[in-house]
Every structure is written in structure tokens, then in C-alpha cells.
Design an enzyme around this catalytic site. Structure first.
Site, PDB file in Angstrom:
ATOM      1  N   SER A 143      -2.187  -0.107   6.760  1.00 35.39           N
ATOM      2  CA  SER A 143      -1.754  -1.456   7.112  1.00 35.39           C
ATOM      3  C   SER A 143      -2.385  -2.451   6.154  1.00 35.39           C
ATOM      4  O   SER A 143      -3.536  -2.276   5.729  1.00 35.39           O
ATOM      5  CB  SER A 143      -2.178  -1.792   8.548  1.00 35.39           C
ATOM      6  OG  SER A 143      -1.992  -3.165   8.834  1.00 35.39           O
TER       7      SER A 143
ATOM      8  N   HIS B 268       4.009   1.413   2.186  1.00 33.91           N
ATOM      9  CA  HIS B 268       5.193   0.726   1.654  1.00 33.91           C
ATOM     10  C   HIS B 268       5.888   1.581   0.598  1.00 33.91           C
ATOM     11  O   HIS B 268       7.127   1.594   0.500  1.00 33.91           O
ATOM     12  CB  HIS B 268       4.795  -0.613   1.027  1.00 33.91           C
ATOM     13  CG  HIS B 268       4.292  -1.626   2.006  1.00 33.91           C
ATOM     14  ND1 HIS B 268       2.972  -1.991   2.074  1.00 33.91           N
ATOM     15  CD2 HIS B 268       4.943  -2.358   2.950  1.00 33.91           C
ATOM     16  CE1 HIS B 268       2.822  -2.908   3.017  1.00 33.91           C
ATOM     17  NE2 HIS B 268       3.991  -3.143   3.564  1.00 33.91           N
TER      18      HIS B 268
ATOM     19  N   HIS C 280       0.851  -1.183   0.000  1.00 25.88           N
ATOM     20  CA  HIS C 280       0.000   0.000   0.000  1.00 25.88           C
ATOM     21  C   HIS C 280       0.891   1.239   0.000  1.00 25.88           C
ATOM     22  O   HIS C 280       2.127   1.141  -0.114  1.00 25.88           O
ATOM     23  CB  HIS C 280      -0.949  -0.010   1.205  1.00 25.88           C
ATOM     24  CG  HIS C 280      -0.262  -0.247   2.520  1.00 25.88           C
ATOM     25  ND1 HIS C 280       0.597   0.666   3.093  1.00 25.88           N
ATOM     26  CD2 HIS C 280      -0.305  -1.308   3.372  1.00 25.88           C
ATOM     27  CE1 HIS C 280       1.040   0.190   4.244  1.00 25.88           C
ATOM     28  NE2 HIS C 280       0.509  -1.012   4.442  1.00 25.88           N
TER      29      HIS C 280
END
Length: 283
Positions: A187, A37, A34
Site C-alpha cells: 500500500s 500497482h 509500488h
């Protein structure tokens, strides 16, 4: 971007880069990527001449009753994201490639003390799995620096201590938590939430901000703050794991003179276990 599935292939590719004295920046992940990252990849792009990422859902860090089998595997989508954000090499090994003799016979790395508190108390063996796989990945990639998100604050501290204790020549760089507009920390496990639960999940960040404000206002009973915070979360539907105020440097209970604090929370909502944290700097 080139993708490799074996240790030998990746080492061969990186050898020529290393011979040209290029600085290698590494971002290890478990995939299902996501925007958080991508913040790590973009930071790696700034820190290194060559950016390497890995995608490996590490079975050693999941206990028997956790979500290993249902953890999302989205390799094609992840490859597209990585390439569009400047990743040069992706290492996507199988479990057999990483643990050829099986994880039970794998040499293990344990960072004592830090691995047994907070998330380590709830998830015994988790940080042994993390430290072991990160050590293996460092030995495979041999990066000059490695980039980790601050959302997994305890994990970051475990890795920092491991690198120091083992005299590993890898610079560890932490990157600020990426959040949605609502404040919810990004997350992979947010994907487990229903739309209603996602709205409820924003209460975690709101409660962290509430606790931080109480600390800054001089409320010295950290235990009372933590208990009230737990109750706030339970009122909207969370099941408690922990809500703690700790010293930033070692995650132990802070002394009255400690000025650098971190508030850490883990709580269950529906099928998801969510974690978050917020640092506090006292004057």
C-alpha cells in the site's frame, strides 16, 4: 510511454488507437506506485493492445481531516516504473483539469447502500468521490476494460455496481492482493509506517488468517470472531476501525447459508490507516 496532462491531448492520442480497433486496458491510480500497482499494469498488458494508466490524487475522496496534502506525489519515479512495465499512455491531470468549476459544483455519482458501510461509515463521502472520479476517467479514456486491485475490496464492489447500474461498457477486472514476504498488503500508505510499525502491521494478515481458520473450522459466531480479532490487533498497538465478516457479493451481514464470505479489516497504526481482506469459500 507518452504522458498527457489534458483531456483533449489524451483523447486525440487514443482516437487513432481506437480507429485501429485496438483494445484499451486502463489502470487508474493515485500515484506513489509500488509493485502492487505494477501487477495491475502487467495484467492490463495481457488484457489489452494499449495500456493506459492515470495518476490523480483525487481531492473529492479525501475528507477535511485526511491526508490529501501529505499524500506522496512521486510523478518522475512513477513514470519510470510505468514505462518499464509496459504502460503506453499516462494521464496525469491537475485538479483544475479534472474539476474546472471546483469539486463543490461537480456533478456527483453515488452508489447507494454500498457507499455508506464499512469504510464509507468511517469516511463519509469517500466513495462518492471515488465513483465520481472513476466515471469521469472512464468517460475520458473510454477503455474496454479497467483493472483494480482486490485490496480495496469495497471500492471494487462499488465500481462493479456503478458500471452495472449505469450500463457502462467497461469490463472490470480484479487482481489479487500483492503482499510483502511478511504478508503485509502492499500500500502507498505503508510509507507512513516506521520500521517498528511495519513489523507490527504484519499482525493484520496473521489475524485475517486466524479468523479464516476459525470460520472454516465451523465457528458460527462471526461476531465473537470479529471481537477477538479486534482485541488481537489492539493488543499490539492498533486502534480499531472495523473487523467484519460479510457476504462477498453485496458486503452485507451474511446469512447462515452464505458460503462465499470476505473478512475485511481497517485499523489505524501510527499515522497510517491500513486496510486488508481475505476471502473464504465454505464447502
Amino acid at each position: 510511454m507518452k504522458t498527457f496532462h489534458t483531456v483533449a491531448e489524451l483523447r486525440t492520442a487514443l482516437k487513432s488507437e481506437r480507429l485501429q480497433d485496438k483494445r484499451i486496458a486502463f489502470v487508474p491510480t493515485m500515484g506513489n506506485l509500488h509493485e502492487g500497482h505494477m501487477d495491475l499494469i502487467r495484467r492490463a498488458r495481457l488484457e489489452g493492445d494499449v495500456v493506459v494508466s492515470s495518476i490523480f490524487v483525487n481531492p473529492m475522496q479525501f475528507s477535511a481531516n485526511e491526508d490529501l496534502e501529505r499524500y506522496p506525489r512521486t510523478l518522475k519515479e512513477d513514470q519510470a516504473l510505468l514505462e518499464s512495465n509496459g504502460c503506453d499512455f499516462l494521464f496525469a491531470p491537475s485538479a483544475l483539469e479534472m474539476y474546472p468549476d471546483g469539486k463543490r459544483s461537480q456533478t456527483q455519482i453515488e452508489v447507494t447502500g454500498l457507499s455508506d458501510i464499512l469504510c464509507g461509515a468511517t469516511r463519509p463521502g469517500h466513495f462518492v468521490g471515488v465513483a465520481t472520479v472513476v466515471t469521469k476517467l472512464f468517460n475520458i479514456v473510454m477503455p474496454d476494460c479497467a483493472i483494480f486491485g482486490n485490496k480495496d475490496y469495497q471500492q471494487l464492489k462499488v465500481i462493479e455496481d456503478m458500471v452495472r447500474d449505469l450500463s457502462s461498457n467497461v469490463e472490470i477486472i480484479g487482481v489479487e492482493i500483492a503482499r510483502a514476504e511478511s504478508g503485509l498488503a502492499l500500500s502507498s500508505r505503508n510509507g507512513y509506517l516506521t520500521e517498528a510499525e511495519r513489523n507490527t502491521a504484519t499482525t493484520i494478515y496473521q489475524t485475517l488468517l486466524w479468523a479464516k481458520q476459525h470460520i472454516l473450522e465451523g465457528h458460527v459466531s462471526y461476531a465473537d470472531i470479529c471481537e477477538q480479532a479486534q482485541q488481537k490487533l489492539e493488543t499490539v498497538g492498533f486502534k480499531r476501525d472495523y473487523f467484519e465478516i460479510r457476504a462477498q457479493h453485496d458486503l452485507l451481514t451474511p446469512s447462515e447459508k452464505e458460503k462465499r464470505l470476505v473478512i475485511l479489516v481497517a485499523a489505524y497504526l501510527g499515522k497510517a490507516r491500513l486496510i486488508d481482506n481475505l476471502t473464504v469459500e465454505l464447502p
